[in-house]
Scaffold this active site. Structure first.
Site, PDB file in Angstrom:
ATOM      1  N   GLU A 145      98.293  74.588  18.260  1.00  7.95           N
ATOM      2  CA  GLU A 145      98.965  74.849  18.993  1.00  7.95           C
ATOM      3  C   GLU A 145      99.745  74.558  19.175  1.00  7.95           C
ATOM      4  O   GLU A 145     101.456  74.802  18.191  1.00  7.95           O
ATOM      5  CB  GLU A 145      98.690  73.073  20.259  1.00  7.95           C
ATOM      6  CG  GLU A 145      98.811  72.369  19.400  1.00  7.95           C
ATOM      7  CD  GLU A 145      99.369  71.054  20.656  1.00  7.95           C
ATOM      8  OE1 GLU A 145     100.232  71.560  21.261  1.00  7.95           O
ATOM      9  OE2 GLU A 145      99.259  69.693  19.949  1.00  7.95           O
TER      10      GLU A 145
ATOM     11  N   LYS B  14      98.737  58.616  21.467  1.00  9.06           N
ATOM     12  CA  LYS B  14      99.720  57.513  21.603  1.00  9.06           C
ATOM     13  C   LYS B  14      99.724  56.711  22.253  1.00  9.06           C
ATOM     14  O   LYS B  14      98.975  56.606  22.941  1.00  9.06           O
ATOM     15  CB  LYS B  14     100.903  58.123  21.565  1.00  9.06           C
ATOM     16  CG  LYS B  14     101.567  59.451  20.916  1.00  9.06           C
ATOM     17  CD  LYS B  14     102.853  59.673  21.078  1.00  9.06           C
ATOM     18  CE  LYS B  14     103.614  60.909  19.882  1.00  9.06           C
ATOM     19  NZ  LYS B  14     102.724  61.976  20.648  1.00  9.06           N
TER      20      LYS B  14
HETATM   21  N1  PSU Z   1     100.805  64.041  23.071  1.00  9.85           N
HETATM   22  C1  PSU Z   1     101.079  64.034  21.424  1.00  9.85           C
HETATM   23  N2  PSU Z   1     102.065  64.992  21.265  1.00  9.85           N
HETATM   24  C2  PSU Z   1     102.160  66.187  21.860  1.00  9.85           C
HETATM   25  C3  PSU Z   1     100.703  66.179  23.244  1.00  9.85           C
HETATM   26  C4  PSU Z   1     100.567  65.258  23.762  1.00  9.85           C
HETATM   27  O1  PSU Z   1     101.555  63.105  21.249  1.00  9.85           O
HETATM   28  O2  PSU Z   1     102.422  67.637  21.857  1.00  9.85           O
HETATM   29  C5  PSU Z   1     101.413  67.904  24.111  1.00  9.85           C
HETATM   30  C6  PSU Z   1      99.694  68.211  23.743  1.00  9.85           C
HETATM   31  O3  PSU Z   1     100.078  70.045  23.920  1.00  9.85           O
HETATM   32  C7  PSU Z   1      98.814  68.069  24.515  1.00  9.85           C
HETATM   33  C8  PSU Z   1      99.824  67.791  26.273  1.00  9.85           C
HETATM   34  O4  PSU Z   1      97.436  68.744  25.401  1.00  9.85           O
HETATM   35  O5  PSU Z   1     101.101  66.654  25.470  1.00  9.85           O
HETATM   36  C9  PSU Z   1      98.827  66.685  27.025  1.00  9.85           C
HETATM   37  O6  PSU Z   1     100.347  67.015  28.256  1.00  9.85           O
HETATM   38  P1  PSU Z   1      99.739  66.379  29.547  1.00  9.85           P
HETATM   39  O7  PSU Z   1      99.617  64.945  28.867  1.00  9.85           O
HETATM   40  O8  PSU Z   1     100.384  67.126  30.470  1.00  9.85           O
HETATM   41  O9  PSU Z   1      98.146  66.820  29.567  1.00  9.85           O
END
Ligand code: PSU
Ligand code: MN
Length: 304
Positions: A27, A161
């Protein structure tokens, strides 16, 4: 095929896929919104190298000027690392970003979609999004989860996390029919640490067995993803007290500042990095490399 109008595969990825060689999707939100420059740039290249070293071809995914690129050139990675106007694309953003010819890093959900359009079977990331802790007030559930319910791709992550509600995230994955496999562990890992206090239902100890689960799921016509939880290597895992303190502090600050929607996760990641004086960034880099290695091993088994 109309898909070709939107999708651009690098030569390396195109050749590998046509010869049924192992390919691992990667990604780009982690590059543009997950890490600061220059560590984001260096890590993106190191992760690609890790995939190559383990006999697979890396396919880093992003949307550049409206083109869905599967397999990036170095200059694309540099652009994603440095440019401050890169958008963050989840499923809902893709149609607008593509038709308006904008540039965006892809989250786990968007990367799953783009990788699956290119017929890639496996994807490595750091951590996936999930159910946020204050979900009963915010309704904030990452689109990553619903993607797991509908798109056929396996994802290797170091768990989630504890900025998220880990228990609710696992419940939601179960509702969506997503197998969660612990690699050599029965504990679901919490990204920076190997333990979260939550168990997975299945522990498997080899890439071969994991590849078998993935193939079996799709052979049976059960659509959707598989989540492989790969704990951060012991030597790089963080002190739970240090990371818990940083997460609590970051969550309070996000709340005080009224941070909402798609800005929440990037804000928290950046705060945690600052509070831990960069320790969390070091751990983050190592666990992504570790995930790229396992994903490559599984890709090799799937391609057999
Ligand atoms: N969680 C992490 N590191 C990240 C992300 C999430 O520990 O880099 C990034 C990933 O790309 C994930 C996105 O798909 O954030 C999720 O965002 P949201 O919570 O806005 O859906
Ligand atoms: Mn969200």
């Amino acid at each position: 095929m109309p898909i070709n109008k939107y999708l651009q595969l690098s030569e390396e990825v195109k050749t590998a896929l046509s010869e049924n060689k192992p390919v691992v999707a990667l990604e780009s939100t982690i590059i543009s919104h997950g890490m600061p420059y220059p560590q984001n740039y260096e890590t993106a290249l190191e992760v690609e190298n890790m995939v190559r070293t383990n006999n697979a071809v890396p396919a880093t995914i992003a949307i550049v000027n409206g083109i869905i690129k599967v397999g990036l050139e170095k200059n694309d990675i540099e652009f994603l690392s440095k440019d401050k106007n890169i958008l963050k694309a989840s499923r809902c953003d893709i149609p607008v970003i593509v038709s308006q010819k904008l540039s965006a890093a892809t989250t786990v959900s968007a990367t799953m979609i783009c990788a699956s359009l290119a017929s890639i079977k496996i994807f490595a990331t750091g951590g996936i999004g999930g159910v946020h802790r204050n979900v009963n007030q915010t309704f904030d559930i990452s689109a990553d989860l619903t993607e797991f319910g509908q798109t056929n791709i396996a994802v290797v992550s170091a768990g989630v996390k504890s900025i998220l509600d880990i228990g609710l995230t696992l419940e939601y994955l179960e509702t969506l029919g997503v197998p969660v496999i612990g690699y050599k562990t029965i504990e679901f890992p919490a990204f920076y640490t190997r333990e979260s206090g939550f168990k997975v239902n299945y522990k498997l100890d080899s890439a071969n067995e994991i590849a078998d689960v993935i193939k079996t799921k799709w052979d049976l016509g059960l659509k959707g993803g598989v989540l492989i939880a790969n704990p951060i290597p012991e030597e790089f895992s963080m002190d739970k007290k240090v990371i818990d303190y940083a997460i609590e502090k970051a969550l309070r600050k996000a709340d005080d500042k009224g941070i909402k929607g798609k800005d929440v996760t990037p804000f928290l990641l950046s705060e945690i990095k600052n509070i831990t004086g960069g320790l969390s960034l070091k751990a983050n880099i190592q666990l992504v490399l570790n995930n790229a290695k396992l994903a490559s091993e599984i890709a090799v088994e799937i391609a057999k």
